[in-house]
Design a protein around this motif. Structure first.
Motif, PDB file in Angstrom:
ATOM      1  N   PHE A 122       7.595  -3.671   7.883  1.00 52.61           N
ATOM      2  CA  PHE A 122       6.619  -3.362   6.850  1.00 52.61           C
ATOM      3  C   PHE A 122       6.693  -1.886   6.454  1.00 52.61           C
ATOM      4  CE2 PHE A 122       2.449  -1.780   5.600  1.00 52.61           C
ATOM      5  CZ  PHE A 122       2.165  -2.586   4.518  1.00 52.61           C
ATOM      6  N   LEU A 123       6.717  -1.004   7.443  1.00 53.10           N
ATOM      7  CA  LEU A 123       6.808   0.433   7.162  1.00 53.10           C
ATOM      8  C   LEU A 123       8.076   0.775   6.395  1.00 53.10           C
ATOM      9  CD1 LEU A 123       5.535   1.939  10.532  1.00 53.10           C
ATOM     10  CD2 LEU A 123       4.387   2.078   8.310  1.00 53.10           C
ATOM     11  N   GLU A 124       9.193   0.164   6.786  1.00 53.94           N
ATOM     12  CA  GLU A 124      10.466   0.411   6.106  1.00 53.94           C
ATOM     13  C   GLU A 124      10.411  -0.058   4.652  1.00 53.94           C
ATOM     14  OE1 GLU A 124      13.254  -1.634   8.615  1.00 53.94           O
ATOM     15  OE2 GLU A 124      13.323   0.002  10.078  1.00 53.94           O
ATOM     16  N   GLU A 125       9.881  -1.265   4.431  1.00 54.38           N
ATOM     17  CA  GLU A 125       9.789  -1.795   3.070  1.00 54.38           C
ATOM     18  C   GLU A 125       8.865  -0.940   2.211  1.00 54.38           C
ATOM     19  OE1 GLU A 125       9.180  -6.067   2.537  1.00 54.38           O
ATOM     20  OE2 GLU A 125       9.945  -6.373   4.562  1.00 54.38           O
ATOM     21  N   HIS A 126       7.744  -0.548   2.781  1.00 52.37           N
ATOM     22  CA  HIS A 126       6.767   0.274   2.069  1.00 52.37           C
ATOM     23  C   HIS A 126       7.383   1.626   1.689  1.00 52.37           C
ATOM     24  CE1 HIS A 126       2.913   1.503   0.673  1.00 52.37           C
ATOM     25  NE2 HIS A 126       2.461   2.070   1.774  1.00 52.37           N
ATOM     26  N   ALA A 127       8.083   2.252   2.613  1.00 48.48           N
ATOM     27  CA  ALA A 127       8.745   3.537   2.337  1.00 48.48           C
ATOM     28  C   ALA A 127       9.812   3.364   1.257  1.00 48.48           C
ATOM     29  CB  ALA A 127       9.364   4.097   3.616  1.00 48.48           C
ATOM     30  N   ASN A 128      10.576   2.287   1.321  1.00 52.91           N
ATOM     31  CA  ASN A 128      11.607   2.032   0.308  1.00 52.91           C
ATOM     32  C   ASN A 128      10.991   1.863  -1.081  1.00 52.91           C
ATOM     33  OD1 ASN A 128      13.726   2.204   2.116  1.00 52.91           O
ATOM     34  ND2 ASN A 128      13.821  -0.010   2.465  1.00 52.91           N
TER      35      ASN A 128
END
Length: 136
Positions: free
Chosen positions: A29-35
């Motif tokens: 989730f954090l990775e997708e949100h940052a992307n």
């Protein structure tokens, strides 16, 4: 997956939580949100449905709040009547001034939508919320 991102427009994203996430799902989730923020060409706004699940890990919430400092973070809101959700959002807000000033938690979707409008007038216009917000 415990959550789903739905683009309601080019700069408004609905996050629907279906259950509590695993640690691996929190990382994803954090990775997708940052992307999303890194790839955006304009500020993004988020509305989160926390009625059935949410992140509760304070380390993950801290990392999430750091994303509120991103230049493409426009603001966010969430809705749920659940007491734990309110504590989670308060924790998110405590970690950074940007989150405190640009995010708010409400009990109803209508209040959350009104808050988004206060952040950016017209952002919720033309969206059929009945198509996207599931009745619980």
């Amino acid at each position: 997956m415990a959550y789903e991102f739905t683009y309601l427009s080019s700069n408004l994203i609905l996050i629907t939580w279906m259950r509590y996430p695993t640690k691996e799902e929190e990382i994803t989730f954090l990775e997708e949100h940052a992307n999303q923020l890194n790839e955006a060409t304009e500020p993004l706004y988020y509305i989160s449905d926390l009625r059935q699940g949410r992140i509760t890990n304070l380390d993950t919430i801290n990392k999430l709040s750091k994303l509120a400092k991103h230049s493409n973070y426009g603001g966010s809101t969430a809705f749920s009547r659940d007491f734990v959700s309110k504590i989670v959002v308060q924790s998110f807000q405590m970690f950074t001034v940007e989150a405190e000033n640009k995010s708010e938690m409400f009990e109803t979707v209508e209040e959350a939508i009104a808050f988004l409008e206060s952040l950016k007038a017209g952002i919720t216009q033309g969206i059929d919320w009945n198509d996207h917000i599931k009745t619980v």
